[in-house]
Design a protein around this motif. Structure first.
Motif, PDB file in Angstrom:
ATOM      1  N   ASP A  35       0.868  -1.169   0.000  1.00 16.90           N
ATOM      2  CA  ASP A  35       0.000   0.000   0.000  1.00 16.90           C
ATOM      3  C   ASP A  35       0.910   1.225   0.000  1.00 16.90           C
ATOM      4  O   ASP A  35       2.066   1.146   0.414  1.00 16.90           O
ATOM      5  CB  ASP A  35      -0.908  -0.007   1.240  1.00 16.90           C
ATOM      6  N   TYR A  36       0.421   2.357  -0.484  1.00 15.14           N
ATOM      7  CA  TYR A  36       1.241   3.553  -0.593  1.00 15.14           C
ATOM      8  C   TYR A  36       0.959   4.548   0.523  1.00 15.14           C
ATOM      9  O   TYR A  36      -0.160   4.641   1.027  1.00 15.14           O
ATOM     10  CB  TYR A  36       1.017   4.254  -1.934  1.00 15.14           C
ATOM     11  N   TYR A  37       1.979   5.303   0.879  1.00 14.55           N
ATOM     12  CA  TYR A  37       1.881   6.416   1.817  1.00 14.55           C
ATOM     13  C   TYR A  37       2.921   7.447   1.402  1.00 14.55           C
ATOM     14  O   TYR A  37       3.754   7.187   0.529  1.00 14.55           O
ATOM     15  CB  TYR A  37       2.081   5.961   3.264  1.00 14.55           C
ATOM     16  N   ILE A  38       2.861   8.626   1.996  1.00 14.50           N
ATOM     17  CA  ILE A  38       3.772   9.712   1.648  1.00 14.50           C
ATOM     18  C   ILE A  38       4.627  10.065   2.861  1.00 14.50           C
ATOM     19  O   ILE A  38       4.131  10.098   3.985  1.00 14.50           O
ATOM     20  CB  ILE A  38       2.983  10.965   1.212  1.00 14.50           C
ATOM     21  N   THR A  39       5.901  10.327   2.603  1.00 15.83           N
ATOM     22  CA  THR A  39       6.737  10.928   3.644  1.00 15.83           C
ATOM     23  C   THR A  39       7.146  12.312   3.146  1.00 15.83           C
ATOM     24  O   THR A  39       7.435  12.508   1.964  1.00 15.83           O
ATOM     25  CB  THR A  39       8.004  10.107   3.962  1.00 15.83           C
ATOM     26  N   ILE A  40       7.128  13.271   4.065  1.00 17.25           N
ATOM     27  CA  ILE A  40       7.601  14.622   3.785  1.00 17.25           C
ATOM     28  C   ILE A  40       8.740  14.859   4.763  1.00 17.25           C
ATOM     29  O   ILE A  40       8.550  14.792   5.974  1.00 17.25           O
ATOM     30  CB  ILE A  40       6.491  15.671   3.993  1.00 17.25           C
ATOM     31  N   THR A  41       9.928  15.115   4.221  1.00 20.01           N
ATOM     32  CA  THR A  41      11.110  15.318   5.051  1.00 20.01           C
ATOM     33  C   THR A  41      11.633  16.726   4.844  1.00 20.01           C
ATOM     34  O   THR A  41      11.854  17.144   3.707  1.00 20.01           O
ATOM     35  CB  THR A  41      12.212  14.303   4.698  1.00 20.01           C
ATOM     36  N   TYR A  63      -0.584   9.033   5.692  1.00 22.29           N
ATOM     37  CA  TYR A  63      -1.244   7.838   5.167  1.00 22.29           C
ATOM     38  C   TYR A  63      -2.514   8.195   4.416  1.00 22.29           C
ATOM     39  O   TYR A  63      -3.130   9.240   4.640  1.00 22.29           O
ATOM     40  CB  TYR A  63      -1.532   6.876   6.327  1.00 22.29           C
ATOM     41  N   LYS A  64      -2.893   7.318   3.469  1.00 19.10           N
ATOM     42  CA  LYS A  64      -4.006   7.590   2.549  1.00 19.10           C
ATOM     43  C   LYS A  64      -5.282   8.018   3.251  1.00 19.10           C
ATOM     44  O   LYS A  64      -5.978   8.907   2.774  1.00 19.10           O
ATOM     45  CB  LYS A  64      -4.311   6.358   1.683  1.00 19.10           C
ATOM     46  N   GLU A  65      -5.582   7.425   4.380  1.00 18.41           N
ATOM     47  CA  GLU A  65      -6.834   7.758   5.062  1.00 18.41           C
ATOM     48  C   GLU A  65      -6.859   9.199   5.580  1.00 18.41           C
ATOM     49  O   GLU A  65      -7.912   9.740   5.886  1.00 18.41           O
ATOM     50  CB  GLU A  65      -7.132   6.779   6.212  1.00 18.41           C
ATOM     51  N   ASP A  66      -5.695   9.847   5.610  1.00 19.12           N
ATOM     52  CA  ASP A  66      -5.609  11.229   6.086  1.00 19.12           C
ATOM     53  C   ASP A  66      -5.419  12.242   4.955  1.00 19.12           C
ATOM     54  O   ASP A  66      -5.400  13.450   5.211  1.00 19.12           O
ATOM     55  CB  ASP A  66      -4.442  11.366   7.073  1.00 19.12           C
ATOM     56  N   PHE A  67      -5.261  11.795   3.714  1.00 20.27           N
ATOM     57  CA  PHE A  67      -4.954  12.698   2.602  1.00 20.27           C
ATOM     58  C   PHE A  67      -5.968  13.828   2.447  1.00 20.27           C
ATOM     59  O   PHE A  67      -5.592  14.990   2.342  1.00 20.27           O
ATOM     60  CB  PHE A  67      -4.886  11.935   1.273  1.00 20.27           C
ATOM     61  N   VAL A  68      -7.242  13.509   2.380  1.00 25.92           N
ATOM     62  CA  VAL A  68      -8.271  14.519   2.105  1.00 25.92           C
ATOM     63  C   VAL A  68      -8.289  15.585   3.200  1.00 25.92           C
ATOM     64  O   VAL A  68      -8.230  16.785   2.916  1.00 25.92           O
ATOM     65  CB  VAL A  68      -9.660  13.875   1.926  1.00 25.92           C
ATOM     66  N   LEU A  74      -4.337  22.045   4.910  1.00 23.48           N
ATOM     67  CA  LEU A  74      -3.173  22.727   4.331  1.00 23.48           C
ATOM     68  C   LEU A  74      -3.625  23.843   3.393  1.00 23.48           C
ATOM     69  O   LEU A  74      -3.084  24.955   3.437  1.00 23.48           O
ATOM     70  CB  LEU A  74      -2.274  21.737   3.594  1.00 23.48           C
ATOM     71  N   ASP A  75      -4.629  23.580   2.562  1.00 21.83           N
ATOM     72  CA  ASP A  75      -5.167  24.618   1.674  1.00 21.83           C
ATOM     73  C   ASP A  75      -5.737  25.780   2.479  1.00 21.83           C
ATOM     74  O   ASP A  75      -5.508  26.952   2.153  1.00 21.83           O
ATOM     75  CB  ASP A  75      -6.253  24.046   0.755  1.00 21.83           C
ATOM     76  N   ASP A  76      -6.491  25.482   3.538  1.00 21.16           N
ATOM     77  CA  ASP A  76      -7.058  26.536   4.393  1.00 21.16           C
ATOM     78  C   ASP A  76      -5.961  27.374   5.042  1.00 21.16           C
ATOM     79  O   ASP A  76      -6.049  28.611   5.078  1.00 21.16           O
ATOM     80  CB  ASP A  76      -7.941  25.938   5.501  1.00 21.16           C
ATOM     81  N   MET A  77      -4.938  26.722   5.550  1.00 23.29           N
ATOM     82  CA  MET A  77      -3.863  27.430   6.251  1.00 23.29           C
ATOM     83  C   MET A  77      -3.052  28.299   5.297  1.00 23.29           C
ATOM     84  O   MET A  77      -2.737  29.447   5.612  1.00 23.29           O
ATOM     85  CB  MET A  77      -2.943  26.440   6.974  1.00 23.29           C
ATOM     86  N   THR A  78      -2.704  27.774   4.121  1.00 21.69           N
ATOM     87  CA  THR A  78      -1.919  28.569   3.182  1.00 21.69           C
ATOM     88  C   THR A  78      -2.741  29.741   2.654  1.00 21.69           C
ATOM     89  O   THR A  78      -2.218  30.850   2.517  1.00 21.69           O
ATOM     90  CB  THR A  78      -1.380  27.713   2.020  1.00 21.69           C
ATOM     91  N   SER A  79      -4.020  29.530   2.393  1.00 24.03           N
ATOM     92  CA  SER A  79      -4.882  30.629   1.941  1.00 24.03           C
ATOM     93  C   SER A  79      -4.991  31.708   3.011  1.00 24.03           C
ATOM     94  O   SER A  79      -4.942  32.903   2.708  1.00 24.03           O
ATOM     95  CB  SER A  79      -6.275  30.110   1.595  1.00 24.03           C
ATOM     96  N   TYR A  80      -5.142  31.305   4.258  1.00 23.79           N
ATOM     97  CA  TYR A  80      -5.254  32.257   5.365  1.00 23.79           C
ATOM     98  C   TYR A  80      -4.011  33.140   5.439  1.00 23.79           C
ATOM     99  O   TYR A  80      -4.095  34.359   5.534  1.00 23.79           O
ATOM    100  CB  TYR A  80      -5.459  31.514   6.685  1.00 23.79           C
ATOM    101  N   VAL A  81      -2.836  32.515   5.400  1.00 26.59           N
ATOM    102  CA  VAL A  81      -1.585  33.273   5.498  1.00 26.59           C
ATOM    103  C   VAL A  81      -1.449  34.239   4.325  1.00 26.59           C
ATOM    104  O   VAL A  81      -1.147  35.419   4.517  1.00 26.59           O
ATOM    105  CB  VAL A  81      -0.364  32.323   5.561  1.00 26.59           C
TER     106      VAL A  81
END
Length: 125
Positions: A35-41, A63-68, A74-81
């Motif tokens: 199964d796939y997941y993402i790491t951000i370093t 993990y995929k279940e948290d993507f949405v 993240l979109d809300d936070m970047t737009s706010y800033v």
């Protein structure tokens, strides 16, 4: 082999964002169950007084279940800033070689009277 090393064994897709002293690595990886997941370093370079350097790294596993939900927040936070502070990078002012650019207001021109200044000619004394 540690569990984290086994989880990160299969790298599927990667992108890199270089941002000054920081570098961000985005990696799609596969679990043992394929199964796939993402790491951000985040990797940040620190230079010592003697010229040597080291890197500090921080990693997020997404993990995929948290993507949405993650993307929405993240979109809300970047737009706010950006809506409240714009795109100017204010932190540049804290760099050692920062020079503030001054602007002259329209009411501070040479023709405007100076309230606390009296023009005195030394011949008048």
């Amino acid at each position: 082999m540690r569990e984290n090393e086994m989880l990160e064994k299969d790298e599927i897709f990667s992108k890199v964002l270089r941002a000054g002293r920081r570098t961000y690595f985005f990696d799609v990886r596969a679990t043992k169950a394929d199964d796939y997941y993402i790491t951000i370093t985040e990797s940040k370079k620190f230079t010592e007084e003697d010229g040597s350097f080291h890197f500090k790294k921080h990693k997020i596993y997404l993990y995929k279940e948290d993507f949405v939900a993650f993307k929405e927040i993240l979109d809300d936070m970047t737009s706010y800033v950006l809506d409240h502070k714009g795109e100017e990078v204010i932190s540049e002012r804290h760099q050692k070689d920062f020079k503030k650019e001054y602007t002259v207001d329209a009411d501070e021109t040479e023709d405007s009277p100076k309230a606390s200044f009296t023009d005195i000619d030394f011949d008048d004394i």
